[in-house]
Motif scaffolding. Structure first.
Motif, PDB file in Angstrom:
ATOM      1  N   TRP A   1       8.994  15.218  39.130  1.00 51.43           N
ATOM      2  CA  TRP A   1       9.384  14.055  38.673  1.00 51.43           C
ATOM      3  C   TRP A   1       8.322  13.431  38.056  1.00 51.43           C
ATOM      4  CZ3 TRP A   1      14.308  12.399  38.948  1.00 51.43           C
ATOM      5  CH2 TRP A   1      15.158  12.976  40.117  1.00 51.43           C
ATOM      6  N   VAL A   2       8.725  12.869  36.709  1.00 50.11           N
ATOM      7  CA  VAL A   2       7.695  12.198  35.759  1.00 50.11           C
ATOM      8  C   VAL A   2       8.224  10.718  36.054  1.00 50.11           C
ATOM      9  CG1 VAL A   2       7.365  11.484  33.458  1.00 50.11           C
ATOM     10  CG2 VAL A   2       7.501  13.964  34.035  1.00 50.11           C
ATOM     11  N   ARG A   3       7.029  10.166  36.582  1.00 47.86           N
ATOM     12  CA  ARG A   3       7.339   8.466  36.746  1.00 47.86           C
ATOM     13  C   ARG A   3       7.188   7.657  35.494  1.00 47.86           C
ATOM     14  NH1 ARG A   3       3.556   8.157  42.102  1.00 47.86           N
ATOM     15  NH2 ARG A   3       3.777  10.063  42.943  1.00 47.86           N
ATOM     16  N   ALA A   4       8.033   7.735  34.857  1.00 40.34           N
ATOM     17  CA  ALA A   4       7.910   7.107  33.400  1.00 40.34           C
ATOM     18  C   ALA A   4       7.657   5.630  33.568  1.00 40.34           C
ATOM     19  CB  ALA A   4       9.340   7.233  32.606  1.00 40.34           C
ATOM     20  N   VAL A   5       8.324   4.834  34.335  1.00 43.92           N
ATOM     21  CA  VAL A   5       8.437   3.625  34.574  1.00 43.92           C
ATOM     22  C   VAL A   5       7.980   3.350  36.159  1.00 43.92           C
ATOM     23  CG1 VAL A   5       9.479   1.266  34.654  1.00 43.92           C
ATOM     24  CG2 VAL A   5       9.528   2.678  32.641  1.00 43.92           C
ATOM     25  N   ASP A   6       6.927   2.723  36.632  1.00 45.36           N
ATOM     26  CA  ASP A   6       6.505   2.875  38.161  1.00 45.36           C
ATOM     27  C   ASP A   6       6.394   1.753  38.616  1.00 45.36           C
ATOM     28  OD1 ASP A   6       5.969   4.681  40.393  1.00 45.36           O
ATOM     29  OD2 ASP A   6       4.153   5.033  39.853  1.00 45.36           O
ATOM     30  N   GLY A   7       7.219   0.636  38.668  1.00 44.15           N
ATOM     31  CA  GLY A   7       7.204  -0.663  39.361  1.00 44.15           C
ATOM     32  C   GLY A   7       6.661  -1.593  38.703  1.00 44.15           C
ATOM     33  N   ILE A   8       7.443  -2.054  37.506  1.00 43.36           N
ATOM     34  CA  ILE A   8       7.062  -3.238  36.730  1.00 43.36           C
ATOM     35  C   ILE A   8       8.119  -4.434  37.048  1.00 43.36           C
ATOM     36  CG2 ILE A   8       6.153  -1.455  35.189  1.00 43.36           C
ATOM     37  CD1 ILE A   8       8.744  -2.204  33.295  1.00 43.36           C
ATOM     38  N   ASP A   9       7.520  -5.516  36.660  1.00 40.02           N
ATOM     39  CA  ASP A   9       8.112  -6.678  36.628  1.00 40.02           C
ATOM     40  C   ASP A   9       7.862  -7.362  35.320  1.00 40.02           C
ATOM     41  OD1 ASP A   9       8.669  -6.688  39.371  1.00 40.02           O
ATOM     42  OD2 ASP A   9       6.742  -7.513  39.837  1.00 40.02           O
ATOM     43  N   ILE A  10       9.286  -7.730  34.630  1.00 41.21           N
ATOM     44  CA  ILE A  10       9.266  -8.397  33.428  1.00 41.21           C
ATOM     45  C   ILE A  10      10.228  -9.429  33.163  1.00 41.21           C
ATOM     46  CG2 ILE A  10       9.464  -8.100  30.625  1.00 41.21           C
ATOM     47  CD1 ILE A  10       8.288  -5.279  31.049  1.00 41.21           C
ATOM     48  N   GLY A  11      10.035 -10.487  32.655  1.00 35.99           N
ATOM     49  CA  GLY A  11      11.273 -11.712  32.487  1.00 35.99           C
ATOM     50  C   GLY A  11      11.225 -12.223  31.037  1.00 35.99           C
ATOM     51  N   VAL A  12      12.245 -12.598  30.748  1.00 36.39           N
ATOM     52  CA  VAL A  12      12.705 -12.736  29.311  1.00 36.39           C
ATOM     53  C   VAL A  12      13.263 -14.317  29.492  1.00 36.39           C
ATOM     54  CG1 VAL A  12      13.416 -12.825  26.897  1.00 36.39           C
ATOM     55  CG2 VAL A  12      12.837 -10.683  28.221  1.00 36.39           C
ATOM     56  N   ASP A  13      12.945 -15.389  28.971  1.00 38.20           N
ATOM     57  CA  ASP A  13      13.516 -16.667  28.922  1.00 38.20           C
ATOM     58  C   ASP A  13      14.370 -16.768  27.803  1.00 38.20           C
ATOM     59  OD1 ASP A  13      12.197 -17.367  31.294  1.00 38.20           O
ATOM     60  OD2 ASP A  13      10.668 -18.610  30.359  1.00 38.20           O
ATOM     61  N   ARG A  14      15.345 -17.790  27.962  1.00 40.10           N
ATOM     62  CA  ARG A  14      16.550 -17.910  27.037  1.00 40.10           C
ATOM     63  C   ARG A  14      15.509 -18.714  25.553  1.00 40.10           C
ATOM     64  NH1 ARG A  14      21.251 -18.028  29.543  1.00 40.10           N
ATOM     65  NH2 ARG A  14      21.500 -18.275  31.481  1.00 40.10           N
ATOM     66  N   GLY A  15      16.083 -17.755  24.728  1.00 39.37           N
ATOM     67  CA  GLY A  15      15.527 -18.353  23.208  1.00 39.37           C
ATOM     68  C   GLY A  15      14.064 -17.679  22.902  1.00 39.37           C
ATOM     69  N   GLU A  16      13.496 -16.997  24.151  1.00 37.83           N
ATOM     70  CA  GLU A  16      12.186 -16.617  23.782  1.00 37.83           C
ATOM     71  C   GLU A  16      11.955 -15.139  23.156  1.00 37.83           C
ATOM     72  OE1 GLU A  16       8.312 -16.262  26.978  1.00 37.83           O
ATOM     73  OE2 GLU A  16      10.193 -15.490  27.776  1.00 37.83           O
ATOM     74  N   THR A  17      11.062 -14.832  22.541  1.00 41.78           N
ATOM     75  CA  THR A  17      10.762 -13.453  22.002  1.00 41.78           C
ATOM     76  C   THR A  17       9.466 -12.994  22.966  1.00 41.78           C
ATOM     77  OG1 THR A  17      11.121 -14.030  19.691  1.00 41.78           O
ATOM     78  CG2 THR A  17       9.933 -12.170  20.130  1.00 41.78           C
ATOM     79  N   VAL A  18       9.530 -11.989  23.391  1.00 39.04           N
ATOM     80  CA  VAL A  18       8.825 -11.284  24.364  1.00 39.04           C
ATOM     81  C   VAL A  18       8.717  -9.819  23.784  1.00 39.04           C
ATOM     82  CG1 VAL A  18       8.307 -10.039  26.558  1.00 39.04           C
ATOM     83  CG2 VAL A  18       9.406 -12.302  26.331  1.00 39.04           C
ATOM     84  N   CYS A  19       7.390  -9.464  23.565  1.00 38.26           N
ATOM     85  CA  CYS A  19       7.096  -8.153  22.976  1.00 38.26           C
ATOM     86  C   CYS A  19       6.431  -7.385  24.166  1.00 38.26           C
ATOM     87  CB  CYS A  19       5.825  -8.168  21.798  1.00 38.26           C
ATOM     88  SG  CYS A  19       6.523  -8.561  20.175  1.00 38.26           S
ATOM     89  N   ILE A  20       7.011  -6.008  24.280  1.00 42.93           N
ATOM     90  CA  ILE A  20       6.372  -5.052  24.874  1.00 42.93           C
ATOM     91  C   ILE A  20       5.643  -3.968  24.401  1.00 42.93           C
ATOM     92  CG2 ILE A  20       6.537  -3.351  26.969  1.00 42.93           C
ATOM     93  CD1 ILE A  20       9.197  -4.348  27.653  1.00 42.93           C
TER      94      ILE A  20
END
Length: 330
Positions: A22-41
């Motif tokens: 098993w490849v753990r491509a995403v391994d326990g992350i927290d990300i939030g986006v508010d209304r009207g906001e621009t978030v870059c990953i």
């Protein structure tokens, strides 16, 4: 933040079955986006940013992929357990998605107008004529000349930049509250990249939507982001307002990314090579214990390989997963 949060990714783990495990491509992350906001990953290829974006709309192939843990809360509703029919209603209508390569995302045997119109008819129940009128309206919105004529053209009749505009128009055709754009400027020349980024900013302002932008280009981040999430080897290693991230990057990986950006002032006084981050990304089949960046880090200490550092706030709104920085006490 209370009441403003539109998207909240909590404890997300996405794994993929391979012949080797098993490849753990995403391994326990927290990300939030508010209304009207621009978030870059942001992060290098393979860090998990695209998998994260596609998981929001459950666009990963399952199997071999699976959502092993976590929640994807959109307006307070967890999207993870929703059946495909319910997710189909959320796609485009509530959350728009712009894929990385428009030529492979657009169907070559249908006109672009037909493809936009079908999405509108599916979600809003418009007549065929009204849906085609909406398609022309969306092409006009994204600044494609002669939209009434060009709705009858096929994808191969558009340039790369124009195809990306078509994809943005399609993603916005039902007025989503959130637009997810996965590397929307990849394979475009610098001038067209700037036009696409300006277009995204204009559409966000005009429609009042939030934007989650996936990129590996720090220059793009500097131009459009309000808040930045830095991923490395399936983990979030830093999160900060864009100004703070560039002024005082905390995580050694983020510092390395910023040092690798070409600068005109440096080029004028030196012919030295760009600074690269030494080493290679660890295997996500069997990730190392502790900090996953430790083997490449110039500041690594024995403690770094003993336990995984938690993501903690080290300045107002600035979080980092690194033992070099003490947590802020309120």
């Amino acid at each position: 933040m209370t009441g403003q949060r539109l998207l909240e990714i909590q404890g997300l783990k996405v794994h993929f079955r391979t012949d080797d495990g098993w490849v753990r491509a995403v391994d326990g992350i927290d990300i939030g986006v508010d209304r009207g906001e621009t978030v870059c990953i942001v992060g290098e290829s393979g860090c998990g940013k695209t998998v994260t974006a596609k998981t929001v709309l459950k666009l990963i192939d399952m199997p071999p992929g699976k959502i092993a843990a976590g929640q994807v809360m959109f307006e307070g509703r967890d999207l993870v357990p929703l059946p495909s029919e319910a997710m189909q209603k959320i796609r485009s209508k509530e959350i728009g998605f712009v894929f990385q390569e428009p030529m492979t995302s657009l169907n070559p045997v249908y006109t672009v107008g037909h493809q936009i119109a079908e999405a509108v008819r599916q979600h809003e129940g418009l007549s065929r004529r009204a849906a085609m009128d909406r398609a022309a309206e969306m092409l006009r919105l994204v600044n494609i000349p002669n939209p009434e004529r060009r709705v009858h053209d096929y994808p191969h009749q558009f340039s790369g930049g124009m195809r990306q505009r078509v994809m943005i128009g399609m993603a916005l055709s039902c007025g989503p509250k959130l637009l997810i754009a996965d590397e929307p400027t990849t394979a475009l020349d610098v001038t067209i990249q700037a036009q696409i980024l300006d277009l995204l900013a204009e559409m966000k302002q005009r429609l009042g939507m939030a934007v989650l932008l996936i990129t590996h280009a720090m220059g793009v981040v500097a131009e459009v982001a309000q808040r930045v999430v830095v991923m490395y080897a399936g983990k979030v290693v830093e999160e900060a307002p864009v100004g703070a991230l560039f002024a005082t990057p905390r995580h050694p990986y983020t510092q390395g990314l910023i040092r690798s950006i070409p600068r005109i002032d440096r080029a004028a006084i030196s012919h030295a090579r760009l600074e690269a981050i030494p080493g290679t990304v660890p295997s996500l089949l069997n990730p190392p214990v502790g900090c996953r960046f430790a083997a490449r880090c110039r500041h690594a200490m024995p403690e770094c390989t003993a336990a995984e550092p938690p993501l903690r706030e080290v300045a107002p709104g600035h979080k980092v997963a690194c033992i070099l920085y003490p947590e802020v006490r309120s």
